[in-house]
Design a protein around this motif. Structure first.
Motif, PDB file in Angstrom:
ATOM      1  N   VAL A  33     -58.212  -0.214  85.581  1.00 59.01           N
ATOM      2  CA  VAL A  33     -57.988   0.062  86.997  1.00 59.01           C
ATOM      3  C   VAL A  33     -59.284   0.616  87.558  1.00 59.01           C
ATOM      4  N   GLU A  34     -59.374   0.685  88.870  1.00 60.59           N
ATOM      5  CA  GLU A  34     -60.586   1.217  89.471  1.00 60.59           C
ATOM      6  C   GLU A  34     -60.847   2.619  88.938  1.00 60.59           C
ATOM      7  N   GLY A  35     -61.974   2.793  88.298  1.00 61.27           N
ATOM      8  CA  GLY A  35     -62.374   4.110  87.818  1.00 61.27           C
ATOM      9  C   GLY A  35     -61.887   4.490  86.439  1.00 61.27           C
ATOM     10  N   GLY A  36     -61.132   3.610  85.760  1.00 60.56           N
ATOM     11  CA  GLY A  36     -60.657   3.997  84.435  1.00 60.56           C
ATOM     12  C   GLY A  36     -59.679   3.005  83.840  1.00 60.56           C
ATOM     13  N   VAL A  37     -58.825   3.540  82.980  1.00 65.44           N
ATOM     14  CA  VAL A  37     -57.810   2.727  82.316  1.00 65.44           C
ATOM     15  C   VAL A  37     -56.479   3.467  82.377  1.00 65.44           C
ATOM     16  N   LEU A  38     -55.403   2.711  82.551  1.00 65.73           N
ATOM     17  CA  LEU A  38     -54.068   3.280  82.584  1.00 65.73           C
ATOM     18  C   LEU A  38     -53.255   2.660  81.454  1.00 65.73           C
ATOM     19  N   ILE A  39     -52.703   3.518  80.613  1.00 69.84           N
ATOM     20  CA  ILE A  39     -51.989   3.083  79.419  1.00 69.84           C
ATOM     21  C   ILE A  39     -50.543   3.550  79.511  1.00 69.84           C
ATOM     22  N   VAL A  40     -49.601   2.667  79.218  1.00 72.78           N
ATOM     23  CA  VAL A  40     -48.192   3.034  79.080  1.00 72.78           C
ATOM     24  C   VAL A  40     -47.848   2.860  77.607  1.00 72.78           C
ATOM     25  N   ILE A  41     -47.316   3.920  77.021  1.00 74.59           N
ATOM     26  CA  ILE A  41     -47.100   3.944  75.576  1.00 74.59           C
ATOM     27  C   ILE A  41     -45.870   4.784  75.269  1.00 74.59           C
ATOM     28  N   ASP A  42     -45.247   4.544  74.111  1.00 68.26           N
ATOM     29  CA  ASP A  42     -44.054   5.318  73.784  1.00 68.26           C
ATOM     30  C   ASP A  42     -44.393   6.808  73.752  1.00 68.26           C
ATOM     31  N   GLY A  43     -43.397   7.622  74.065  1.00 72.80           N
ATOM     32  CA  GLY A  43     -43.589   9.049  74.285  1.00 72.80           C
ATOM     33  C   GLY A  43     -44.362   9.794  73.214  1.00 72.80           C
ATOM     34  N   GLU A  44     -43.948   9.671  71.964  1.00 74.43           N
ATOM     35  CA  GLU A  44     -44.602  10.428  70.889  1.00 74.43           C
ATOM     36  C   GLU A  44     -46.055  10.002  70.704  1.00 74.43           C
ATOM     37  N   ARG A  45     -46.294   8.698  70.637  1.00 72.47           N
ATOM     38  CA  ARG A  45     -47.668   8.206  70.494  1.00 72.47           C
ATOM     39  C   ARG A  45     -48.501   8.583  71.717  1.00 72.47           C
ATOM     40  N   GLY A  46     -47.884   8.547  72.900  1.00 75.50           N
ATOM     41  CA  GLY A  46     -48.589   8.902  74.125  1.00 75.50           C
ATOM     42  C   GLY A  46     -49.003  10.364  74.152  1.00 75.50           C
ATOM     43  N   ASN A  71     -49.536  12.208  71.534  1.00 77.84           N
ATOM     44  CA  ASN A  71     -50.605  12.332  70.544  1.00 77.84           C
ATOM     45  C   ASN A  71     -51.927  11.780  71.084  1.00 77.84           C
ATOM     46  N   ALA A  72     -51.865  10.654  71.785  1.00 81.04           N
ATOM     47  CA  ALA A  72     -53.075  10.075  72.372  1.00 81.04           C
ATOM     48  C   ALA A  72     -53.643  11.001  73.437  1.00 81.04           C
ATOM     49  N   PHE A  73     -52.765  11.618  74.226  1.00 83.32           N
ATOM     50  CA  PHE A  73     -53.217  12.553  75.254  1.00 83.32           C
ATOM     51  C   PHE A  73     -53.958  13.724  74.617  1.00 83.32           C
ATOM     52  N   LYS A  74     -53.386  14.279  73.564  1.00 85.10           N
ATOM     53  CA  LYS A  74     -54.039  15.409  72.891  1.00 85.10           C
ATOM     54  C   LYS A  74     -55.387  14.982  72.290  1.00 85.10           C
TER      55      LYS A  74
END
Length: 141
Positions: free
Chosen positions: A38-51, A53-56
């Motif tokens: 997306v403009e300025g970055g990336v947007l990821i939709v992922i299952d809650g637990e993996r998301g 963990n990815a956020f951290k």
């Protein structure tokens, strides 16, 4: 827009989370393989637990810790989750969105208020100025 992102924004994926990571915050081209550029970055939709963990891994902060901190300041997060308006933008300095963490909650008429109107998206953002802020809205048909 991927089907996953479209479904998330429509409130149809309450088990998933969405992450927006600005190019200026994370410079890993491989991220685009997992979501939408997306403009300025990336947007990821992922299952809650993996998301979470990815956020951290990307931010060094736990998702729910960050959400609690961000709830102290209301701001405006774009309904496509790829940016926002910092509540401190009238102060000097840069005010660009570094990252957004979001999840959807299914409609709950018993709770009332915004939750009776439909599914609700909860979004939390970090600004380059250091302010964390939050926004939420009922998904509109």
């Amino acid at each position: 827009m991927t089907e996953a992102r479209e479904a998330f924004l429509a409130g149809e994926r309450p088990e998933d989370v969405a992450l927006f990571l600005a190019d200026s915050y994370v410079s890993d081209d491989r991220l685009a393989e997992y979501g939408d550029a997306v403009e300025g970055g990336v947007l990821i939709v992922i299952d809650g637990e993996r998301g979470r963990n990815a956020f951290k891994a990307a931010t060094g902060t736990g998702a729910m810790e960050f959400a609690r901190l961000a709830m102290e300041h209301e701001g405006i997060i774009d309904d496509d989750l790829a940016g926002g308006t910092c509540p401190d933008e009238l102060e000097d300095g840069d005010h660009d969105t570094q990252f957004v963490f979001a999840f959807a909650e299914e409609q709950n008429e018993e709770v009332g208020g915004i939750y009776a109107e439909g599914d609700v998206v909860h979004a939390y953002a970090q600004c380059t100025c250091g302010t964390a802020y939050s926004d939420r809205w009922a998904v509109q048909d």
